[in-house]
Scaffold this active site. Structure first.
Site, PDB file in Angstrom:
ATOM      1  NE  ARG A 130      39.304  35.123  28.439  1.00 39.38           N
ATOM      2  CZ  ARG A 130      40.241  34.228  28.147  1.00 39.38           C
ATOM      3  NH1 ARG A 130      40.384  33.796  26.902  1.00 39.38           N
ATOM      4  NH2 ARG A 130      41.016  33.739  29.100  1.00 39.38           N
ATOM      5  CD  GLU A 182      33.687  31.312  26.222  1.00 40.59           C
ATOM      6  OE1 GLU A 182      34.342  30.552  26.947  1.00 40.59           O
ATOM      7  OE2 GLU A 182      34.207  32.055  25.378  1.00 40.59           O
ATOM      8  CG  HIS A 226      37.384  29.413  25.272  1.00 38.12           C
ATOM      9  ND1 HIS A 226      37.000  30.423  26.110  1.00 38.12           N
ATOM     10  CD2 HIS A 226      38.738  29.546  25.150  1.00 38.12           C
ATOM     11  CE1 HIS A 226      38.058  31.121  26.494  1.00 38.12           C
ATOM     12  NE2 HIS A 226      39.126  30.610  25.924  1.00 38.12           N
TER      13      HIS A 226
HETATM   14  C1  DGY Z   1      43.560  31.275  27.947  1.00 39.88           C
HETATM   15  O1  DGY Z   1      44.471  30.583  28.401  1.00 39.88           O
HETATM   16  O2  DGY Z   1      43.251  32.363  28.409  1.00 39.88           O
HETATM   17  C2  DGY Z   1      42.858  30.733  26.758  1.00 39.88           C
HETATM   18  O3  DGY Z   1      41.695  31.418  26.490  1.00 39.88           O
HETATM   19  C3  DGY Z   1      42.625  29.245  26.920  1.00 39.88           C
HETATM   20  O4  DGY Z   1      42.398  28.705  25.660  1.00 39.88           O
END
Ligand code: DGY
Length: 332
Positions: A242, A271, A290
């Site tokens: 993240r 984002e 992402h």
């Molecule tokens: C999640 O599932 O948390 C991921 O970041 C998606 O790619």
């Protein structure tokens, strides 16, 4: 009147997952390719017993408070930092997520970013496409020199399922692997492949650092300006976890100065990435939108598991993958 529970899904999902959900629920689907605005989200959730959401939907205490009929929330993601988990637990609402099914796919992308940043693959691609590879230049001894991955030290910040999968890939590439985690779980099959390191040791000794902690109050800004300054000069940073874990401004400054040689980033503090972000102007950063879990098979598995979670909870059964099992009266 119907006794089928009403479910709001915040996005059309690829594959057959929503059709499966529609077999047992009355489905209200946000049909646009955009995030439902807060007012629309609140209105639709207020009428629902189940919510199928994405990591882009903010599921906070106010939203939950305005949805007295809501009995289950299920996110098509493993990360649940977009959901106020304590607020859901306090209301007895189980929150489903999708651990396990995206582990290997996300580890693949982390390794792809590591290799791409180390060997300057996007820069090299642009060099060829933009017609800069032209006579008399044929094979230059100093063209686009990168960093060796084999024999280098990889530091894993966090050693959950995805960190462990990255460690296995690193072993195959002949890397030395170190990991830092607050909860040192037994290494199991990674025994002999990696060893634990203290946080500062990991920063100071890693040629490559890959981020694999979940975003939580204790990890927000973990790689702040101080931590970034303590990284080994010339190191490469990869983040598929993240964006909020890294101080993006401090990272951009370190990359611009070359203190951090390169970065591969799939996640960002905001984002989509702001068009004014200094990261966009840096040639030594590989940027992806992402897409850690974005393979066809994995996205289908995520959607299927998210639907299974929701269907189970609405039928009064335990979710197969529940992020707040305290709602069932027992701890994780
Ligand atoms: C999640 O599932 O948390 C991921 O970041 C998606 O790619």
């Amino acid at each position: 009147m119907t006794d089928r529970p009403r479910v709001f899904a915040t996005r059309v999902l690829p594959g057959s997952a929503l059709a499966e959900l529609a077999r047992s629920c009355d489905l209200d689907v946000w049909a646009e390719r955009s995030i439902p605005p807060p007012a629309a989200l609140a209105e639709r959730v207020a009428a629902a017993e189940g919510l199928l959401c994405l990591l882009t939907d903010r599921i906070d205490a106010a939203l939950l408070g305005g949805a007295p009929r809501l009995r289950a929330v299920s996110s098509v993601s493993v990360g649940i930092d977009h959901i106020d988990l304590p607020a859901a637990t306090a209301r007895g609402i189980p929150v489903g997520h999708t651990p396990g099914v995206l582990t290997e796919t996300t580890a693949d992308l982390a390794f792809a970013l590591l290799l791409a940043a180390a060997r300057r693959v996007p820069e090299a691609d642009r060099f060829v496409r933009e017609g800069r590879w032209r006579p008399p230049q044929v094979w230059e001894p100093d063209l686009l020199l990168g960093r060796d991955v084999h024999g280098a030290t990889l530091g894993l910040l966090g050693l959950g399922a995805i960190g462990r999968a990255v460690a296995r890939r690193a072993g195959g590439f002949g890397m030395r692997v170190r990991a830092w985690s607050r909860s040192r779980r037994p290494l199991g099959d990674l025994e002999g492949l990696l060893r634990w390191a203290e946080f500062d040791e990991l920063l100071a000794t890693s040629d490559f650092m890959s981020v694999h902690v979940a975003l939580a109050p204790g990890t927000r800004g973990l790689l702040d300006a101080r931590a970034l300054a303590a990284m080994k000069p010339g190191a490469v940073l990869v983040n598929t976890a993240r964006g909020g874990i890294v101080d993006e401004e401090a990272l951009a400054a370190a990359l611009a100065e070359g203190r951090i040689a390169a970065a591969g980033l799939d996640v960002f503090a905001g984002e989509p990435l702001d068009p004014g972000s200094p990261l966009l102007a840096l040639p030594n950063v590989v940027l992806t939108p992402h897409i850690g879990s974005a393979s066809q098979a994995t996205r289908a598995r995520m959607a299927a598991l998210a639907v299974e979670n929701l269907v189970a909870a609405l039928a009064g059964r335990r979710m197969p993958a529940c992020a707040n099992p305290d709602v069932y009266g027992q701890s994780r």
